[in-house]
Write a protein that holds these residues in place. Structure first.
Motif, mmCIF file in Angstrom:
data_model
loop_
_atom_site.group_PDB
_atom_site.id
_atom_site.type_symbol
_atom_site.label_atom_id
_atom_site.label_comp_id
_atom_site.label_asym_id
_atom_site.label_seq_id
_atom_site.Cartn_x
_atom_site.Cartn_y
_atom_site.Cartn_z
ATOM 1 N N TYR A 152 -12.667 -1.981 -35.471
ATOM 2 C CA TYR A 152 -11.539 -1.287 -34.862
ATOM 3 C C TYR A 152 -11.909 0.133 -34.465
ATOM 4 O O TYR A 152 -12.792 0.764 -35.054
ATOM 5 N N SER A 153 -11.168 0.644 -33.485
ATOM 6 C CA SER A 153 -11.163 2.061 -33.163
ATOM 7 C C SER A 153 -9.785 2.611 -33.510
ATOM 8 O O SER A 153 -8.793 1.871 -33.514
ATOM 9 N N PHE A 154 -9.745 3.902 -33.789
ATOM 10 C CA PHE A 154 -8.481 4.544 -34.166
ATOM 11 C C PHE A 154 -8.004 5.436 -33.027
ATOM 12 O O PHE A 154 -8.722 6.342 -32.579
ATOM 13 N N PHE A 155 -6.786 5.156 -32.578
ATOM 14 C CA PHE A 155 -6.178 5.949 -31.516
ATOM 15 C C PHE A 155 -5.131 6.859 -32.132
ATOM 16 O O PHE A 155 -4.265 6.406 -32.882
ATOM 17 N N MET A 156 -5.232 8.172 -31.835
ATOM 18 C CA MET A 156 -4.298 9.153 -32.378
ATOM 19 C C MET A 156 -3.168 9.364 -31.380
ATOM 20 O O MET A 156 -3.362 10.009 -30.343
ATOM 21 N N PRO A 157 -1.972 8.821 -31.636
ATOM 22 C CA PRO A 157 -0.897 8.877 -30.635
ATOM 23 C C PRO A 157 -0.409 10.286 -30.328
ATOM 24 O O PRO A 157 0.062 10.542 -29.223
ATOM 25 N N GLU A 158 -0.550 11.213 -31.276
ATOM 26 C CA GLU A 158 -0.074 12.575 -31.016
ATOM 27 C C GLU A 158 -0.929 13.270 -29.975
ATOM 28 O O GLU A 158 -0.462 14.149 -29.265
ATOM 29 N N ASP A 159 -2.230 12.900 -29.892
ATOM 30 C CA ASP A 159 -3.161 13.580 -28.989
ATOM 31 C C ASP A 159 -3.623 12.705 -27.839
ATOM 32 O O ASP A 159 -4.328 13.181 -26.952
ATOM 33 N N GLN A 160 -3.247 11.392 -27.900
ATOM 34 C CA GLN A 160 -3.721 10.455 -26.887
ATOM 35 C C GLN A 160 -5.249 10.439 -26.849
ATOM 36 O O GLN A 160 -5.880 10.476 -25.794
ATOM 37 N N LEU A 191 -10.433 8.447 -32.218
ATOM 38 C CA LEU A 191 -11.049 9.176 -33.318
ATOM 39 C C LEU A 191 -12.484 8.708 -33.509
ATOM 40 O O LEU A 191 -12.789 7.519 -33.441
ATOM 41 N N CYS A 192 -13.366 9.695 -33.749
ATOM 42 C CA CYS A 192 -14.773 9.366 -33.956
ATOM 43 C C CYS A 192 -15.325 10.260 -35.049
ATOM 44 O O CYS A 192 -14.783 11.332 -35.328
ATOM 45 N N ALA A 193 -16.422 9.833 -35.667
ATOM 46 C CA ALA A 193 -17.056 10.629 -36.703
ATOM 47 C C ALA A 193 -18.030 11.636 -36.115
ATOM 48 O O ALA A 193 -18.769 12.281 -36.835
ATOM 49 N N LEU A 194 -18.075 11.766 -34.793
ATOM 50 C CA LEU A 194 -18.952 12.720 -34.136
ATOM 51 C C LEU A 194 -18.167 13.963 -33.736
ATOM 52 O O LEU A 194 -16.963 13.904 -33.504
ATOM 53 N N PRO A 195 -18.840 15.124 -33.629
ATOM 54 C CA PRO A 195 -18.141 16.328 -33.153
ATOM 55 C C PRO A 195 -17.722 16.168 -31.689
ATOM 56 O O PRO A 195 -18.266 15.338 -30.954
ATOM 57 N N ALA A 196 -16.783 16.980 -31.257
ATOM 58 C CA ALA A 196 -16.220 16.865 -29.911
ATOM 59 C C ALA A 196 -17.289 17.037 -28.835
ATOM 60 O O ALA A 196 -17.240 16.403 -27.777
ATOM 61 N N SER A 197 -18.283 17.911 -29.087
ATOM 62 C CA SER A 197 -19.333 18.151 -28.092
ATOM 63 C C SER A 197 -20.155 16.909 -27.810
ATOM 64 O O SER A 197 -20.829 16.811 -26.792
ATOM 65 N N GLN A 198 -20.115 15.934 -28.729
ATOM 66 C CA GLN A 198 -20.859 14.701 -28.550
ATOM 67 C C GLN A 198 -19.939 13.519 -28.235
ATOM 68 O O GLN A 198 -20.329 12.367 -28.374
ATOM 69 N N GLY A 199 -18.730 13.837 -27.839
ATOM 70 C CA GLY A 199 -17.816 12.778 -27.424
ATOM 71 C C GLY A 199 -16.961 12.221 -28.537
ATOM 72 O O GLY A 199 -16.363 11.161 -28.383
ATOM 73 N N GLY A 200 -16.886 12.942 -29.650
ATOM 74 C CA GLY A 200 -16.122 12.437 -30.784
ATOM 75 C C GLY A 200 -14.644 12.333 -30.507
ATOM 76 O O GLY A 200 -13.977 11.452 -31.001
#
Length: 559
Positions: free
Chosen positions: A443-451, A454-463
């Protein structure tokens, strides 16, 4: 098998209060001792001769006085001997249950207000005799009181200054949360007395009355019931053979206590969030038990069965004699109920409803691609599979309601920990999440508040990816490992959180909102705000788990 029904409740189940009782002071109060148990003479009166309501003893519903006059002659009282000061501490009763409801209920403020005053009490049997009862001696020991602490006049007196803490419990009338809190402290002291002893833990316990010689209700084939329950793994205890300390311990240590409704269940007040099954033998459950449950977060279910009938041969030492028609089936059903209470999560009934409400919720560890359990760095909000003591456990709780499912991240720690998701507005004691199935079991986790996913990587790497960023698919695919043996401990912070979540999010799930508003108002506020936000963003179908199709397919369908 035996058919089990919810027990009948009285029309008036008493009030529950979550503020403290009041403390009063009276000058030149009049005390008339009387000659026995509520003989129409005994009472504590104002200097004008009026019965002081906070010293009176009430019962039944609507409440009536227990054989006490509403007035005494103040002119005659002028001739009574005078003492300078005292604290009124109620009736030291010679019966265990009434000792708790009529005496211990009035001691909640003693530690804070008492200097060197004697405790003025009524004791129809006399202090010397009551102090010979084993159970009373042990309770006095927990209370830290001796005979020298009391004044129990055998003649009328006047008191220049009488301090009267209002009782924290009144029969069939009301109970304060302070009653439970005070008794919890006594229960903790009882456990200190048992330090080093072997105690029953994680057991199903049956409270037997089969060896009593008199009482209210007798089950004539109770010993047969005990044999079947023992074969199902129950421990059989006889309260009259145990110290009060061990009776209290039976309601602790994750035990589930089963037995006929009776004084033994008053012992549950010494334990926070006790769990049990009470067998009702009367037309309705006595409201005293329900009021205690209401301030004590109790998971005590009240049940009855048509298999329990009047016995053909009556025992004259009891008010009623009952028999169980299908003992083996009845025992099997009771054992199944007790085991069900262990396996599943329940919202506690707390005396407001006959039985606790089962909630269809499952708990999962979230696993990374290498099979490691995902944890949360509470400082950065990043997910990680690294072993680090400062990282907190993270659980996924999925509530099932008909054809709908709702999922939340919660802390897996023993105490509640706020969850912060990196670079997201999603945070709190519970964080809503939407599951998207990528492939079988992943599964992947979708955060409805932010659309975002979720990933275990930092945002700079596409998390953190926008739901519309179809050119990059860098979210992580997680596995879920169900924690089949996991069930929050009754009364724990996690159990309270989940109870509030279920009561607010799920439809038609009864729960004791007043209790949670008094004990954890910030949690209630957080869950209500979260629900309002999700419904504002997505309507009533917010957080419907497990979108069909892959993450890429769902990405274009999400707003």
């Amino acid at each position: 098998m035996t058919e089990i029904k919810k027990a009948s409740f009285p029309k008036r189940a008493g009030m529950k209060f979550y503020s403290d009782p009041e403390i009063f002071s009276f000058s030149d109060a009049i005390y008339v001792c009387g000659h026995g148990h509520y003989d129409g003479v005994m009472g504590v009166f104002t200097r004008e001769g009026y019965l002081i309501p906070q010293t009176a003893f009430y019962h039944k519903s609507p409440s009536i006085l227990k054989g006490q006059p509403i007035w005494t002659d103040p002119v005659i009282a002028r001739s009574y001997p005078v003492i300078e000061t005292a604290i009124f501490a109620g009736h030291i009763h010679d019966q265990y249950g009434h000792f708790i409801t009529e005496f211990i209920s009035r001691l909640w403020a003693i530690k804070d207000i008492r200097k060197n005053e004697k405790l003025l009490v009524r004791c129809a049997r006399g202090l010397d005799e009551v102090f010979t009862f084993r159970w009373a001696i042990e309770l006095f020991n927990l209370l830290g009181l001796t005979k020298d602490d009391f004044i129990c006049p055998d003649h009328p007196i006047r008191i220049r200054k009488l301090i009267v803490p209002a009782p924290a419990f009144a029969e069939h009338g009301y109970s304060y949360r302070r009653m439970a809190e005070y008794c919890h402290a006594l229960g903790d002291r009882a456990m200190e007395r048992l330090e080093g002893e072997t105690l029953l833990k994680d057991r199903n316990i049956y409270i037997s009355r089969s060896r009593l010689v008199c009482g209210t209700v007798k089950i004539d084939n109770e010993r047969v019931l005990e044999r079947y329950l023992k074969a199902s793994g129950f421990e059989i205890i006889r309260p009259e053979q145990l110290s009060v300390y061990k009776q209290i311990s039976s309601f602790r240590n994750n035990n589930i206590v089963v037995g006929p409704v009776g004084s033994a269940f008053h012992t549950s007040i010494f334990t926070s969030a006790p769990s049990g099954v009470a067998l009702n033998m009367k037309s309705a459950v006595d409201s005293n038990y329900l009021m205690m449950d209401g301030v004590n977060e109790a998971y005590i279910d009240y049940i009855q069965s048509d298999d329990i009938v009047d016995a053909q041969v009556k025992d004259g030492n009891y008010y009623e004699t009952k028999t169980i028609k299908n003992v083996e089936g009845f025992a099997k059903t009771i054992a199944d109920i007790a085991e069900g209470k262990r396996r599943h999560f329940f919202i506690p009934n707390m005396g407001r409803f006959p039985i606790s409400t089962p909630i269809d919720v499952k708990f999962y560890d979230v696993m990374s691609h290498d099979g490691s359990v995902i944890k949360l760095d509470p400082m950065t909000g990043y997910l990680s599979s690294c072993e680090d003591r400062r990282f907190i456990k993270l659980l996924l709780a999925i509530f099932h309601e008909g054809d709908r499912e709702r999922a939340f991240f919660i802390s897996g720690e023993d105490k509640l920990v706020g969850i912060i998701m990196h670079d997201s507005s999603a945070s709190g004691l519970a964080v809503p999440v939407d599951l998207v199935e990528n492939e079988a079991g992943r599964y992947s986790f979708f955060m409805p508040e932010d659309q975002r996913y979720l990933c275990a990587l930092p945002a700079s790497q596409g998390g953190w990816l926008s739901a519309r960023a179809t050119e990059i698919l860098a979210w992580e695919k997680f596995d879920l490992a169900e924690k089949r043996a996991f069930s929050p401990k009754p009364g724990s912070e996690t159990a309270r959180l989940l109870s509030v979540m279920a009561g607010i999010w799920l439809r038609n799930k009864p729960f004791h909102l007043d209790f949670y508003l008094s004990q954890i108002p910030e949690v209630v506020s957080h869950i209500v705000d979260m629900k309002n936000k999700m419904e504002y963003l997505h309507g009533d179908d917010a957080l419907t788990v497990r979108h069909a199709g892959t993450a890429r397919e769902n990405e274009t369908a999400l707003p």
